[in-house]
Design a protein around this motif. Structure first.
Motif, mmCIF file in Angstrom:
data_model
loop_
_atom_site.group_PDB
_atom_site.id
_atom_site.type_symbol
_atom_site.label_atom_id
_atom_site.label_comp_id
_atom_site.label_asym_id
_atom_site.label_seq_id
_atom_site.Cartn_x
_atom_site.Cartn_y
_atom_site.Cartn_z
ATOM 1 N N ARG A 1 0.837 -1.204 0.000
ATOM 2 C CA ARG A 1 0.000 0.000 0.000
ATOM 3 C C ARG A 1 0.874 1.257 0.000
ATOM 4 O O ARG A 1 0.641 2.200 -0.765
ATOM 5 N N LYS A 2 1.867 1.251 0.866
ATOM 6 C CA LYS A 2 2.761 2.408 0.975
ATOM 7 C C LYS A 2 3.575 2.579 -0.303
ATOM 8 O O LYS A 2 3.712 3.684 -0.835
ATOM 9 N N ARG A 3 4.102 1.478 -0.803
ATOM 10 C CA ARG A 3 4.947 1.542 -1.995
ATOM 11 C C ARG A 3 4.153 2.005 -3.211
ATOM 12 O O ARG A 3 4.603 2.860 -3.978
ATOM 13 N N LEU A 4 2.956 1.460 -3.396
ATOM 14 C CA LEU A 4 2.151 1.799 -4.567
ATOM 15 C C LEU A 4 1.659 3.243 -4.491
ATOM 16 O O LEU A 4 1.600 3.941 -5.514
ATOM 17 N N ALA A 5 1.342 3.712 -3.278
ATOM 18 C CA ALA A 5 0.912 5.103 -3.113
ATOM 19 C C ALA A 5 2.032 6.059 -3.501
ATOM 20 O O ALA A 5 1.778 7.165 -4.011
ATOM 21 N N GLU A 6 3.281 5.645 -3.283
ATOM 22 C CA GLU A 6 4.432 6.501 -3.590
ATOM 23 C C GLU A 6 4.759 6.531 -5.077
ATOM 24 O O GLU A 6 5.167 7.568 -5.611
ATOM 25 N N ILE A 7 4.592 5.395 -5.760
ATOM 26 C CA ILE A 7 5.001 5.341 -7.169
ATOM 27 C C ILE A 7 3.857 5.607 -8.139
ATOM 28 O O ILE A 7 4.101 5.817 -9.329
ATOM 29 N N LEU A 8 2.610 5.582 -7.663
ATOM 30 C CA LEU A 8 1.459 5.781 -8.550
ATOM 31 C C LEU A 8 1.333 7.271 -8.875
ATOM 32 O O LEU A 8 1.026 8.079 -7.993
ATOM 33 N N ASP B 1 0.021 10.934 -9.909
ATOM 34 C CA ASP B 1 -1.270 11.573 -9.645
ATOM 35 C C ASP B 1 -2.147 11.607 -10.888
ATOM 36 O O ASP B 1 -3.379 11.587 -10.780
ATOM 37 N N ASP B 2 -1.513 11.681 -12.059
ATOM 38 C CA ASP B 2 -2.292 11.770 -13.297
ATOM 39 C C ASP B 2 -2.505 10.419 -13.972
ATOM 40 O O ASP B 2 -2.998 10.350 -15.101
ATOM 41 N N ALA B 3 -2.145 9.334 -13.290
ATOM 42 C CA ALA B 3 -2.316 8.001 -13.884
ATOM 43 C C ALA B 3 -3.793 7.632 -13.980
ATOM 44 O O ALA B 3 -4.561 7.824 -13.027
ATOM 45 N N LYS B 4 -4.178 7.107 -15.123
ATOM 46 C CA LYS B 4 -5.541 6.643 -15.320
ATOM 47 C C LYS B 4 -5.606 5.131 -15.563
ATOM 48 O O LYS B 4 -6.700 4.565 -15.637
ATOM 49 N N GLY C 1 4.226 -0.443 -15.688
ATOM 50 C CA GLY C 1 4.201 1.004 -15.889
ATOM 51 C C GLY C 1 2.807 1.558 -15.740
ATOM 52 O O GLY C 1 1.838 0.829 -15.482
ATOM 53 N N PHE C 2 2.680 2.877 -15.904
ATOM 54 C CA PHE C 2 1.405 3.569 -15.759
ATOM 55 C C PHE C 2 1.107 4.367 -17.020
ATOM 56 O O PHE C 2 2.005 4.710 -17.791
ATOM 57 N N SER C 3 -0.161 4.676 -17.206
ATOM 58 C CA SER C 3 -0.592 5.396 -18.404
ATOM 59 C C SER C 3 -1.496 6.559 -18.016
ATOM 60 O O SER C 3 -2.242 6.477 -17.037
ATOM 61 N N LYS C 4 -1.442 7.620 -18.815
ATOM 62 C CA LYS C 4 -2.275 8.793 -18.561
ATOM 63 C C LYS C 4 -3.625 8.711 -19.256
ATOM 64 O O LYS C 4 -4.403 9.665 -19.209
ATOM 65 N N HIS C 5 -3.890 7.591 -19.925
ATOM 66 C CA HIS C 5 -5.175 7.434 -20.613
ATOM 67 C C HIS C 5 -5.641 5.983 -20.474
ATOM 68 O O HIS C 5 -4.894 5.119 -20.000
ATOM 69 N N TYR D 1 -10.089 3.643 -11.693
ATOM 70 C CA TYR D 1 -11.267 4.479 -11.484
ATOM 71 C C TYR D 1 -11.312 5.060 -10.064
ATOM 72 O O TYR D 1 -11.783 6.169 -9.851
ATOM 73 N N ASN D 2 -10.838 4.279 -9.106
ATOM 74 C CA ASN D 2 -10.834 4.709 -7.712
ATOM 75 C C ASN D 2 -9.440 4.447 -7.149
ATOM 76 O O ASN D 2 -9.033 3.291 -7.027
ATOM 77 N N ARG D 3 -8.713 5.494 -6.836
ATOM 78 C CA ARG D 3 -7.317 5.354 -6.436
ATOM 79 C C ARG D 3 -7.156 4.460 -5.206
ATOM 80 O O ARG D 3 -6.306 3.556 -5.188
ATOM 81 N N GLU D 4 -7.954 4.685 -4.167
ATOM 82 C CA GLU D 4 -7.831 3.898 -2.941
ATOM 83 C C GLU D 4 -8.154 2.428 -3.185
ATOM 84 O O GLU D 4 -7.463 1.534 -2.691
ATOM 85 N N ARG D 5 -9.220 2.178 -3.933
ATOM 86 C CA ARG D 5 -9.595 0.803 -4.242
ATOM 87 C C ARG D 5 -8.527 0.126 -5.086
ATOM 88 O O ARG D 5 -8.212 -1.050 -4.901
#
Length: 330
Positions: free
Chosen positions: A125-132, A134-137, A167-171, A229-233
């Motif tokens: 939880r801590k690690r993913l919150a740090e690397i995710l 803010d603009d990731a969709k 990795g993460f994507s903005k769309h 869709y839901n960052r916390e979830r």
């Protein structure tokens, strides 16, 4: 009166009528042929419940229907009405204690595993919150599938053995080019960074498996995109995956390293660090294509190269030493 009708056996069973005694041995017919002992009989609103212990595995079971062996039909618990078998009360007490001890040990192991997993999830939880970002969709993940199919029964299924974050994507658009871009971040999926139309699967229809990049949806590695869709979830869903550091395979932002130019026997090659987990070879590779293929290389006529496209070979970075050895021999 609590009655049930067994259609296949064409029998009506009165569940209020006791058919076996405590300490009596019965057997299972159908799936397996284990023997059980009845250690307790309870009465409830639906009739009698027979509490059983498997004499081989020492596991607890409960059933409300036990039929006579002479009327055997199909899978179920049966008792021998003509030659009933019983165990001594002391023997049953020993078996009961063994079963209780085993169940207690299993519950302890399960609780320890639950604690371990929660500790990993807390880290994740801590690690993913740090690397995710803010603009990731969405997130690009690799999944290792294991085939669970049985062709003889026309049963087709698979299970996920491992998930890695690439990795993460903005769309949220499903783009195979984007999936190929992130494939090189992990050695297991590096070969999917090559363009191969056969790897592109579009199954966004009822009962389909969505968009995924891979050879098969039943076995091996595939890459897919997960919408956020839901960052916390989202963090909660992937906390366990992120809690294991080896599952984080995100390429660090860095400048493209210079190519290493190597020339042997009038053949010129360029070895490029294509990604954190993959390297590419460009140049006069046709004379040695069989050797490159034998080392696990995959040819791609459209690899990204200096802002354009160029034919070359993709390898896992672990193959660098073998490749240098091969090229020096030419």
């Amino acid at each position: 009166m609590n009655k049930v009708f067994l259609l296949g056996a064409n029998r009506e069973i009165n569940r209020d009528k006791q058919v076996v005694e405590v300490n009596q041995v019965i057997q299972m017919e159908g799936y397996h042929y284990d023997r059980y002992v009845v250690y307790e009989i309870r009465k409830n609103d639906w009739g009698l419940a027979y509490k059983l212990i498997n004499l081989r595995t020492k596991e607890f079971f409960t059933t409300d229907i036990i039929r006579p062996l002479k009327e055997k039909y199909g899978i179920g618990y049966y008792y021998d009405s003509e030659n009933p078998q019983f165990m001594d009360s002391t023997e049953v007490a020993i078996v009961l204690q063994e079963a209780k001890d085993q169940k207690q040990a299993e519950e302890y192991e399960a609780e320890q595993e639950r604690i371990r997993r929660e500790e990993v999830r807390a880290i994740g939880r801590k690690r993913l919150a740090e690397i995710l970002p803010d603009d990731a969709k969405a997130m690009i993940v690799g999944r290792l599938k294991q085939n669970e199919s049985d062709s003889q029964t026309d049963y087709y299924a698979s299970s996920i053995q491992r998930t890695v974050i690439l990795g993460f994507s903005k769309h949220t658009r499903d783009l195979f080019s984007e999936m190929r871009k992130y494939a090189g971040n992990f050695e297991g999926t590096a070969y999917l960074s090559e363009y191969n139309e056969g790897y592109e699967h579009r199954e966004k229809y009822s009962m389909g498996d969505g968009y995924y990049l891979g050879e098969s949806k039943y076995s091996g590695w595939i890459i897919e995109k997960i919408s956020l869709y839901n960052r916390e979830r989202f963090i909660e869903d992937y906390a366990y995956t992120a809690g294991q550091e080896e599952n984080i395979c995100i390429k660090a932002q860095q400048t493209i390293p210079p190519a290493v130019v190597q020339q042997t026997d009038n053949l010129q090659f360029e070895i490029v660090d294509y990604s954190e987990k993959a390297l590419a070879i460009f140049g006069d590779t046709r004379p040695i294509k069989e050797q490159l293929k034998s080392l696990g290389g995959r040819f791609n006529p459209k690899l990204s190269y200096n802002g354009g496209k160029k034919a070359g070979w993709i390898f896992a970075t672990a193959k660098r030493t073998e490749l240098n050895y091969l090229l020096n021999l030419k």
